[in-house]
Design an enzyme around this catalytic site. Structure first.
Site, PDB file in Angstrom:
ATOM      1  N   HIS A 117       0.618  -1.193   0.377  1.00  0.00           N
ATOM      2  CA  HIS A 117       0.377   0.363  -0.147  1.00  0.00           C
ATOM      3  C   HIS A 117       1.056   1.798  -0.239  1.00  0.00           C
ATOM      4  O   HIS A 117       0.119   2.325   0.177  1.00  0.00           O
ATOM      5  CB  HIS A 117      -1.309  -0.248   1.293  1.00  0.00           C
ATOM      6  CG  HIS A 117      -1.946  -1.210   1.194  1.00  0.00           C
ATOM      7  ND1 HIS A 117      -1.034  -2.002   2.678  1.00  0.00           N
ATOM      8  CD2 HIS A 117      -2.570  -1.473   0.674  1.00  0.00           C
ATOM      9  CE1 HIS A 117      -1.709  -2.833   2.073  1.00  0.00           C
ATOM     10  NE2 HIS A 117      -3.213  -3.830   1.563  1.00  0.00           N
TER      11      HIS A 117
HETATM   12  S1  FES Z   1       1.724  -0.088   3.543  1.00  0.00           S
HETATM   13 FE1  FES Z   1      -0.415  -1.922   3.512  1.00  0.00          FE
HETATM   14  S2  FES Z   1       1.439  -4.172   4.413  1.00  0.00           S
HETATM   15 FE2  FES Z   1       2.873  -2.627   4.225  1.00  0.00          FE
END
Ligand code: FES
Ligand code: HEM
Lengths: 415, 198
Positions: free
Chosen positions: B163
């Site tokens: 993410h």
């Molecule tokens: S940014 Fe969501 S798991 Fe690393």
């Protein structure tokens, strides 16, 4: 359910049985003779399709377990063994794998049907809420099933989803360690997921029973949304709807078969054919297609705890739907403004799914936020206001009148 | 006659009391029995037994990172360049998203400075879990906006593929959604070049 039995068995065996276990009378009253609105269209056949798909998943699942090994060193190769060595193993596994997708296609159509025709409104609130619980159990079951083949997506999907619980303030880490049975997703996790994946479909069957019970108290909703006023509005379930549902199931099976035999991996992710590696995360991890809209909502929020709350709320808000919609007219057919918003909402859900499948970069981030905002806006602002402001179209006086009015050109009723 | 009168007046309170008392005992009993069924899911003795590992740091060249497995998780050990260390030291703690060193070896919490993330005199070795504090993916090294940029190559710094969280050359979170710095596990130097983690 309905009143005392007036069923009279005719055969000697029938009489003998009826005095001991009146099961045939029960089936006859609650299923075969059950008075059903005579105007149900094909959108109303998906409940039957769902019941059949649950049975398909249970049968294919039980035979897969005869060959599958829930152990991290062997899980992946036991699934490959099913695919290559077990007689018809490839078919059984593809039926189970695509069966899960079909199950979700059917449940989404079934839910949007309910939203369009206002099937969640009084007196069907409890029926609707049991449906939401069924949907939650289905998601948990499919999630744990997807972990079993122990490919890269199995592993990383499991890790990311179980880590959602680490967002809980104070006890988050304790809860995730407890869920894993270790410090990461590992053999204990695989074992317990296997146990629960076997259990939950049977729990589901029990909750489906409650769902059908709650359905049989008020009876089916129908495309006009108005209540049944008398016997002229209904037909017995058998043979009318056993035939209609049966035909729909047949067509659905053709659709299902096309995937099983001609595109068994079309809806899956190729990365799951790489064995799980706890040290390397695949470049693009994304869940199975049926979770994508919620995954997009999770990622739309740049804060961990708030993102997790937004994701769970986006599902749980469905429980409040009966009270968020303020209109007393059920069917969208008579609510011109609602109908427009309904379709916008449906498109927003699909668009969220698309965003969920894309990496969190560039304009996808912005669009994800706009769409996630709209998702909640629909429930919290649009639905309550539209119900208050809209003037619905006149309702037909009865289901029967509505059916006959549509038939006018062919069958002018003698007044 | 006596029976009727007891049923009507005297025993009502006594019956209520017996009901509540019986219910309470049954409730306590149910809770006691439930505990083993909940506790069995916690890490078992064999999982707990696997919890330490020894690593020789000598073969790790400057600028190189290795990933090994510790308690089922990836453990990142990076031999940092002087540029890595200088970049990390130049960051003001007020610019950090998480000002807790998240270092199991640090006494107390006096800010996530670069010095608090490593062992004194061994600044070149950064030892931390490769478990993104968002949802647990393994961040990829030499990527993101917080490494050392030379030309169009980035060294040091981590980017999580899941993410998009980013970590700097000291493994501190610099862009969300991850809320915390990458955790530094408990470890000690056994010799000049050998550590034991856990
Ligand atoms: S940014 Fe969501 S798991 Fe690393
Ligand atoms: C609600 C019903 C069910 C759903 C939605 C479901 C879903 C799934 C999914 C998505 C997978 C992963 C398929 C893959 O990618 O390989 C899976 C695997 C599996 N399921 Fe189920 N399942 C259900 C019921 C059952 C039942 C009742 C059993 C056992 C009795 C079972 C046994 C298995 C086994 C052994 C696997 C691993 C083999 C494989 O990956 O193909 N499932 N399930």
């Amino acid at each position: 359910m309905s009143g005392p039995s007036n069923y009279q068995p005719t055969s000697a065996f029938g009489k003998w049985m009826h005095e001991r276990l009146p099961i045939y009378a029960f089936v006859k009253e609650t299923a075969l003779d059950f008075p059903t609105p005579k105007n149900l269209n094909y959108w109303f056949t998906f409940g039957g399709i769902l019941a059949v798909m649950l049975v398909v998943q249970i049968i294919t699942g039980i035979v897969l377990v005869m060959h599958y090994t829930p152990q991290t060193d062997m899980a992946f190769s036991s699934v490959e063994h099913i695919m290559r060595d077990v007689n018809y193993g490839w078919m059984l596994r593809y039926m189970h794998m695509n069966g899960a997708s079909m199950f979700f296609i059917a449940v989404y159509i079934h839910m949007f049907r309910g939203m369009y025709y206002g099937s969640y409104k009084a007196p069907r609130e409890v029926l609707w809420m049991i449906g939401v619980i069924i949907y939650l159990i289905m998601m948990a079951t499919a999630f744990m099933g997807y972990v079993l083949p122990w490919g890269q997506m199995s592993f990383w999907g499991a890790k990311v989803i179980t880590n959602l619980f680490s967002a809980i303030p104070f006890v988050g880490d304790t809860v995730t360690t407890w869920l894993w049975g270790g410090y990461s997703v590992d053999n204990p996790t695989l074992n317990r997921f296997f146990s629960l994946h076997y259990l939950l479909p049977f729990v589901l069957a029990g909750v489906v029973f409650l769902h059908i019970w709650a359905l049989h108290v008020p009876g089916n909703n129908n495309p006009t949304g108005i209540s049944v006023k008398g016997p002229q509005d209904t037909v017995p379930f058998h043979p009318y709807y056993t035939m209609k549902d049966g035909f729909a199931i047949l067509v659905f099976f053709i659709f299902y078969g096309i995937f099983v035999f001609y595109g068994p991996n079309y809806m899956g992710d190729a990365v799951n054919y790489v064995p799980a590696n706890p040290l390397v995360t695949p470049a693009h991890i994304k869940p199975e297609w049926y979770y994508l809209p919620f995954y997009a909502i999770l990622r739309a929020v740049p804060d961990k705890l708030l993102g997790v709350i937004a994701m769970f709320s986006s599902i749980l808000i469905l429980l409040a739907l009966p009270w968020l919609d303020t209109s007393r007219v059920r069917s969208g057919n008579y609510r011109p403004i609602f109908r427009g918003f309904f379709w916008v909402f449906a498109i927003v859900c699909v668009a969220l799914g698309y965003i969920g499948s894309k990496p969190p970069e560039g304009s996808y981030v912005l669009w994800g936020r706009i769409l996630a905002f709209y998702y909640f806006f629909h429930f919290i602002v649009i639905l309550p206001l539209v119900g208050l402001l809209e003037s619905p179209k006149p309702l037909p006086s009865s289901i029967s009148d509505d059916v006959l009015a549509k038939r006018k050109p062919m069958l002018a009723p003698a007044e | 006659m006596r029976l009727v009168s007891t049923a009507v007046h005297a025993d009502v309170n006594r019956r209520d009391f017996l009901m509540v008392a019986t219910g309470a005992v049954a409730g306590v009993g149910a809770a006691l029995v439930a505990w083993p069924f909940i506790s069995q899911m916690n890490p078992d003795a064999s999982v707990l037994a696997l919890s330490s590992v020894e690593v020789d740091l000598a073969p790790i060249a400057e600028g190189q990172s290795i990933i090994i497995k510790w308690r089922g998780n990836p453990l990142i050990i990076r031999h940092r360049s002087q540029a890595d260390i200088d970049t990390a030291k130049a960051v003001k703690v007020s610019d950090l998203l998480d000002n807790n060193p998240r270092n199991a070896n640090a006494k107390g919490n006096d800010g996530a400075t670069d010095a608090n993330r490593v062992v004194d005199g061994k600044e070149q070795f950064l030892v931390m879990l490769g478990v993104c504090t968002h949802l647990g993916c393994v961040p990829q090294g030499d990527l993101g906006d917080y490494g050392v940029v030379t030309g169009n190559a980035t060294t040091g710094g981590w980017l999580c593929p899941c993410h998009g969280s980013q970590y700097d050359t000291a493994g501190r979170v610099r862009r969300g959604p991850a809320p915390e710095n990458l955790p530094v596990p408990p470890y000690v130097y056994l010799t000049d070049t050998k550590i034991r983690v856990g």
